[in-house]
Motif scaffolding. Structure first.
Motif, mmCIF file in Angstrom:
data_model
loop_
_atom_site.group_PDB
_atom_site.id
_atom_site.type_symbol
_atom_site.label_atom_id
_atom_site.label_comp_id
_atom_site.label_asym_id
_atom_site.label_seq_id
_atom_site.Cartn_x
_atom_site.Cartn_y
_atom_site.Cartn_z
ATOM 1 N N GLU A 258 0.827 -1.216 0.000
ATOM 2 C CA GLU A 258 0.000 0.000 0.000
ATOM 3 C C GLU A 258 0.859 1.262 0.000
ATOM 4 O O GLU A 258 0.506 2.262 -0.613
ATOM 5 N N ALA A 259 2.002 1.179 0.672
ATOM 6 C CA ALA A 259 2.862 2.357 0.767
ATOM 7 C C ALA A 259 3.444 2.748 -0.584
ATOM 8 O O ALA A 259 3.999 3.842 -0.730
ATOM 9 N N LEU A 261 1.684 3.215 -3.208
ATOM 10 C CA LEU A 261 0.671 3.961 -3.943
ATOM 11 C C LEU A 261 1.095 5.398 -4.272
ATOM 12 O O LEU A 261 1.037 5.812 -5.425
ATOM 13 N N PRO A 262 1.554 6.167 -3.256
ATOM 14 C CA PRO A 262 1.953 7.539 -3.570
ATOM 15 C C PRO A 262 3.233 7.615 -4.412
ATOM 16 O O PRO A 262 3.575 8.678 -4.906
ATOM 17 N N GLN B 43 -7.821 3.959 7.704
ATOM 18 C CA GLN B 43 -6.412 4.092 8.079
ATOM 19 C C GLN B 43 -5.524 3.354 7.077
ATOM 20 O O GLN B 43 -5.898 2.321 6.552
ATOM 21 N N GLY B 44 -4.331 3.895 6.867
ATOM 22 C CA GLY B 44 -3.406 3.183 6.001
ATOM 23 C C GLY B 44 -2.235 4.042 5.602
ATOM 24 O O GLY B 44 -2.222 5.253 5.857
ATOM 25 N N ALA B 45 -1.236 3.414 4.973
ATOM 26 C CA ALA B 45 -0.026 4.135 4.597
ATOM 27 C C ALA B 45 -0.305 5.171 3.523
ATOM 28 O O ALA B 45 0.304 6.226 3.490
ATOM 29 N N ALA B 46 -1.229 4.849 2.630
ATOM 30 C CA ALA B 46 -1.555 5.809 1.571
ATOM 31 C C ALA B 46 -2.734 6.660 2.034
ATOM 32 O O ALA B 46 -3.671 6.162 2.652
ATOM 33 N N LEU B 48 -5.981 8.143 1.479
ATOM 34 C CA LEU B 48 -7.088 8.039 0.539
ATOM 35 C C LEU B 48 -8.280 8.789 1.111
ATOM 36 O O LEU B 48 -8.554 8.715 2.311
ATOM 37 N N ARG B 73 -6.781 -3.270 2.598
ATOM 38 C CA ARG B 73 -7.448 -2.779 3.809
ATOM 39 C C ARG B 73 -8.604 -3.675 4.242
ATOM 40 O O ARG B 73 -8.735 -3.989 5.421
#
Lengths: 329, 688
Positions: A258-259, A261-262, B43-46, B48, B73
């Motif tokens: 997920e990290a 993504l940016p 919640q999460g690293a990116a 959104l 997620r």
């Protein structure tokens, strides 16, 4: 095989403990027959290391090295140590100038090196890093011990620190000329590689650098920050780090897919071991992974499993060579 | 002893609302779970936006962002719901079939056993782990549960004894797991965070593997609910009602083990949810298993998803997060202490019989002879220990060193390295042994030990806190911080135990709770500070590595003062063993005596831990061995236990140095490896 032998040793320990016997022993060396280190004549140099100021006399002949990064520096300066910690691990992960380690005594783990074996090697210089600080006094009783300086939040540039530590090692070993030479060669090589990147029109593009492995069946990545030595090498090649944490990160952050993504538009450089290749296994069919821009556009670059990101100048050069080798075709 | 499992715990007014409360539990729990699930998905690293998350769920498109919501997620929150629910159901089943309010997959050692099996498989036979992690975990959990059961003394074991036995098994198993992690740093780095449980998923594969098992087991448990209700009546009634009690028990146990194994292989060992959730539900008066099981499932999910939300809230500016298992332990520890406190206020003083291992007193030697034997053994092992290590030094050189004639290197190694180390080991071993002996006398339970009373993990917290909060302070202050931590942990136990008149059961259970919180804090600090895991583990597992004369000087003071003090208290502790009333009748101030004994014990343990780290088992093994030889008599036991403890740690030091040079095995680990089988043998021999 190594694992099995360790298991056998554990079982052996078990059974030995059960019968309450305390025999068995190591014959890693003898207490006699060690030649006295030759008293080298020469100047007295004052060095600044982690524990403050220290004086080193002459040219040390019998050096014991307790960390891979220090070992790499010592080898880069053309000095063959008498002892080094976790040589098998060094060959697996760092593998810079492994031929020079022929006949060097393994002094145990990097966390708790074997003080008796170090003492039996009669060193005249010990080089290590901060993790052996708790028993610095013990080591100092055996021989003058220097500890590499470490980065802090106020002084976070790990590449500059790496250069300073190489100079520190060179100063301690009385190899100042060699030290300057190694640094110049490495920086020249990186500059030349940066030229190649520019030629290919890829200067100023963004990169992400990760070390990838499986953690609890979940593919996990360490994202290298701009303070790290390796990301600084990429900077010197003319590339910009897409990973910019909001707070101080010295070396890296751990995160899942997920990290990414940016960071999906950057060029993706990765280090992964062949026996734990998350990009060929778990992530191959992962819909998040497949939809990242750099995957779709084939901009992922493998750097090879034995690229050590936390080493000295020769590791830095290797990082640059492998990155450019993969990136500029 | 009949345990009142289904007491409402609240006042009678609750019964007026008997029909409403279950409904409120379900509706409230459902709403809460809904809210927490939404928070969790956000919640999460990116970063959104909520809109994007909703779109990803309602009108999925083939973009990376949408896939993150649906394949990273969503599985994570589902893992939380499944794991929390499954652990809670396993907790209900275990509590009912053992009639023990303290039972759960965590407190019976099942989680720890399952984890050890998984770690071992990961190191030695990775292919097995690829085939079926659940099967591996199931076998490990079952073995650990059987061990705990045998250790507690089988079916007649009191709840307290069972919980203690489970703790001991967990301790032994965890020591072994830590050892594996130390030796196979590369192979197991990925497993460390797992050690404290983590819900992270990267696709649906784990869930799709786990959910059928969880659903089948939960349904089976509900199907069994009438039989389980009957089990709560006493056994005779159950049998007369035509229940096949042992069959129901067996089936329920298997269901609980499967649930625990599935969850350990999905998210790692997560403690306390299985203990707390069932009590939360029983607290409002839900008794019948038909309602109890689904309600516990729901609230288990609420707890675990909530803990994961909290763990990530606490740390939202970076990618790293608190391990969810550590968060649940932080919440669960105080709950356990409170449960114990409440139970103690309800039914005061259920004295634990002092069971001991000294039924057969095969005394071939007089007491004096034994002391001489132990002393000779200690001296001999010290001399042997001086011969072996990274280098072998022949006996004649060792002896020459002591008359000042030895070769320079041999005398330097012996006098600067091996001798001080072994003397530190001897002092620490003696201190830990007598500390264990005193605590067993005070608590009147043979399974008490400094690590169970929370002293050891308190010291660990103190030391790590120093490294973390004031990294610039000199490392020499580490022992001071460890000492302070140990004292704080002991004070917490003391304050709570005082309010219940120092009942042994409460002391032990509050100790376990403090230990759990301490371990959670240690894990959090290790993860948060990204401390060098190898170094932290080496310190935590206890080590005599590189200990020197200065360490000896600093340690020596405490045993020198406290061992005589222990000897003075010893006689009164003998009298305590006959029971409170008798002891008072004999003119012994029970509370005062306990307090003094405990204070000396804590100080001894703290001094040892401050110097050599968290070495367990010496405090358990040495007093037992001494008791087997000479029976109960504290004044006689103190010198003999001290000698045996010293002998044990000196041997552990020598073995650790000698076995696989140049690497050293931490002596705490060697003791644990000796300790675990010794304990099994001990239990077997006491049951004859």
């Amino acid at each position: 095989m190594l694992k099995m032998s360790r298991l056998l040793i554990l079982i052996f320990c078990f059974s030995l403990a059960l019968v309450g016997c305390s025999s068995g022993g190591a014959k890693q060396g003898t207490t006699e027959g060690q030649a006295k280190p030759q008293e080298a004549q020469g100047d007295v140099r004052k060095l600044n290391h982690l524990k403050g100021e220290i004086e080193i006399k002459g040219t040390p002949q019998r050096v014991v090295v307790l960390e891979w990064s220090s070992l790499e520096d010592v080898l880069a300066l053309g000095v063959k140590p008498v002892g080094a910690a976790d040589i098998d691990g060094y060959k697996k992960w760092v593998n810079i100038k492994p031929d020079m380690l022929e006949g060097v005594t393994d002094v145990g783990s990097r966390v708790e090196p074997n003080l008796e074996i170090i003492q039996s090697l009669k060193p005249d210089l010990i080089i290590g890093v901060d993790r052996i600080e708790p028993f610095y006094d013990k080591l100092s009783d055996i021989a003058p011990t220097i500890l590499f300086n470490k980065t802090t939040e106020q002084d976070p540039d790990a590449y500059a620190m790496m250069e300073r530590n190489l100079k520190l090692a060179a100063d301690a070993l009385n190899k100042q000329v060699e030290g300057e030479k190694v640094l110049k060669e490495v920086n020249d090589a990186i500059a030349a590689l940066a030229g190649k990147v520019k030629e290919a029109g890829k200067a100023d593009t963004e990169f992400v650098l990760v070390q990838a492995f499986t953690m609890k069946n979940v593919p996990t990545m360490r994202y290298l920050s701009d303070n790290s030595m390796s990301a600084k090498v990429f900077n010197k090649l003319g590339l910009k780090n897409a990973f910019q944490p909001t707070k101080y990160v010295q070396t890296m952050e751990e995160g899942g897919v997920e990290a990414l993504l940016p960071l999906k538009k950057a060029n993706f450089f990765y280090i992964v071991q062949d026996d734990d290749h998350i990009f060929k296994n778990q992530l191959k069919e992962n819909p998040v992974w497949k939809n990242l821009d750099f995957v779709k556009e084939n901009r992922t670059y493998a750097m090879g499993g034995d690229t050590w990101l936390f080493g000295g100048p020769l590791s830095a050069q290797l990082i640059a060579e492998r990155a450019v080798g993969a990136f500029v075709k | 002893m009949k345990m009142k499992l289904n007491e409402s715990g609240a006042n009678t007014a609750f019964f007026l609302y008997k029909g409403v409360i279950p409904l409120a539990m379900f509706v409230g729990g459902g709403l809460l779970l809904g809210v927490l699930t939404i928070m969790h998905i956000m919640q999460g690293a990116a970063d959104l936006t909520p809109r994007l998350v909703i779109e990803a769920l309602l009108s999925p498109q083939d973009t990376a962002e949408h896939h993150v919501v649906r394949t990273v997620r969503l599985p994570r929150v589902v893992a939380g719901i499944l794991a929390g629910g499954a652990l809670a159901v396993a907790g209900v089943l275990l509590q009912t079939i053992t009639r023990n309010p303290l039972a759960s997959a965590g407190t019976l050692g099942i989680n720890a056993g399952a984890q050890l099996a998984v770690v071992m498989a990961g190191v030695f036979v990775p292919s097995l782990l690829a085939v079926s992690p659940m099967l591996v975990a199931f076998v490990g959990g079952t073995v650990a549960a059987l061990l705990a059961y045998a250790l507690a003394g089988g079916i007649q074991a009191s709840p307290l004894r069972m919980a203690l036995a489970g703790m001991i098994v967990s301790m032994a198993v965890a020591a072994f797991t830590a050892g594996l992690q130390l030796f196979f740093e590369e192979e197991t780095t990925g497993l460390f965070l797992w050690g404290s449980g983590s819900l992270i998923q990267n696709d649906w594969s784990g869930i799709s593997y786990a959910w059928p098992w969880v659903v089948i087991c939960a349904v089976a448990a509900i199907a069994l609910s009438r039989s389980l209700d009957v089990l709560l009546l006493n056994e005779e009634t159950a049998q007369s009602l035509g229940q096949n009690v042992s069959k129901v028990r067996f089936v329920s146990l298997v269901i609980a083990l499967v649930l625990a194994a599935v969850i350990v292989s999905l998210v790692g060992p997560i403690g306390f949810v299985g203990l707390v959730a069932p009590h939360l539900v029983r607290l409002v008066g839900i008794r019948s298993h038909k309602l109890l099981i689904p309600a516990a499932f729901l609230w288990g999910s609420v707890l675990l998803v909530g803990a994961d939300v909290v763990g990530r809230l606490a740390n939202n500016s970076s990618y790293s997060e608190l391990p969810v298992g550590a968060v649940t332990a932080l919440i669960g520890g105080p709950c356990l202490a409170w449960l114990a406190y409440r139970a103690a206020r309800k039914h005061r003083a259920v004295p634990e019989p002092f069971q001991s291992s000294s039924h057969k007193k095969a005394r071939r030697l007089s007491y004096g002879g034994l002391l001489i034997m132990a002393t000779i053994g200690l001296l001999a092992s010290t001399i042997v220990g001086m011969m072996f290590g990274g280098l072998k030094i022949p006996l004649h050189e060792v002896l020459a060193v002591f008359i000042g004639q030895g070769p320079e290197q041999a005398s330097s190694i012996i006098l600067n390295s091996r001798l001080p180390r072994m003397l530190v080991a001897a002092c620490a071993g003696a201190a830990l042994a007598v500390s264990g002996l005193l605590m067993q006398g005070v608590v009147r339970n043979p399974l008490a030990d400094p690590s169970i009373i929370g002293v050891t993990s308190g010291a660990g917290v103190g030391a790590l806190a120093l490294l973390l909060v004031w990294p610039d302070l000199p490392i020499a202050l580490l022992p001071v911080a460890a000492f302070a931590g140990a004292i704080v942990a002991a004070l917490i136990v003391y304050v709570i135990a005082r309010r219940t008149g120092f009942q042994p059961a409460v002391i032990v259970l509050v100790g376990i709770a403090v230990s759990a919180c301490g371990s959670a804090l240690i894990q959090i600090m290790v993860v948060e500070a990204k401390m060098n895991v190898g170094a932290a583990l080496a310190w935590l597992s206890g080590s005599t590595y590189a200990r020197g004369w200065d360490d000896l000087v600093q340690l020596l003071f405490w045993p020198a003062v406290l061992l005589p003090a222990a000897w003075i208290v010893g006689r009164k502790l003998d009298i305590l063993a006959v029971g409170n009333e008798c002891a008072t009748g004999l003119g012994v101030h029970v509370v005062n005596t306990r307090l003094r004994g405990a204070a000396i014990g804590v100080a001894l343990a703290a001094a040892a831990v401050a110097t050599v780290g968290t070495i367990g088992f010496v405090g358990l093994i040495a007093p037992h061995a001494a008791r087997m030889l000479i029976g109960h008599h504290h004044r006689k036991l103190i010198p003999l236990s001290a000698l045996i403890g010293a002998l044990l740690l000196v041997l552990a030091d020598a073995i650790g140095r000698t076995l696989m040079p140049p690497s050293e095995i931490p002596s705490g680990l060697v003791v644990a490896i000796i300790g675990a089988p010794y304990f099994l043998w001990l239990m077997r021999s006491t049951q004859k």
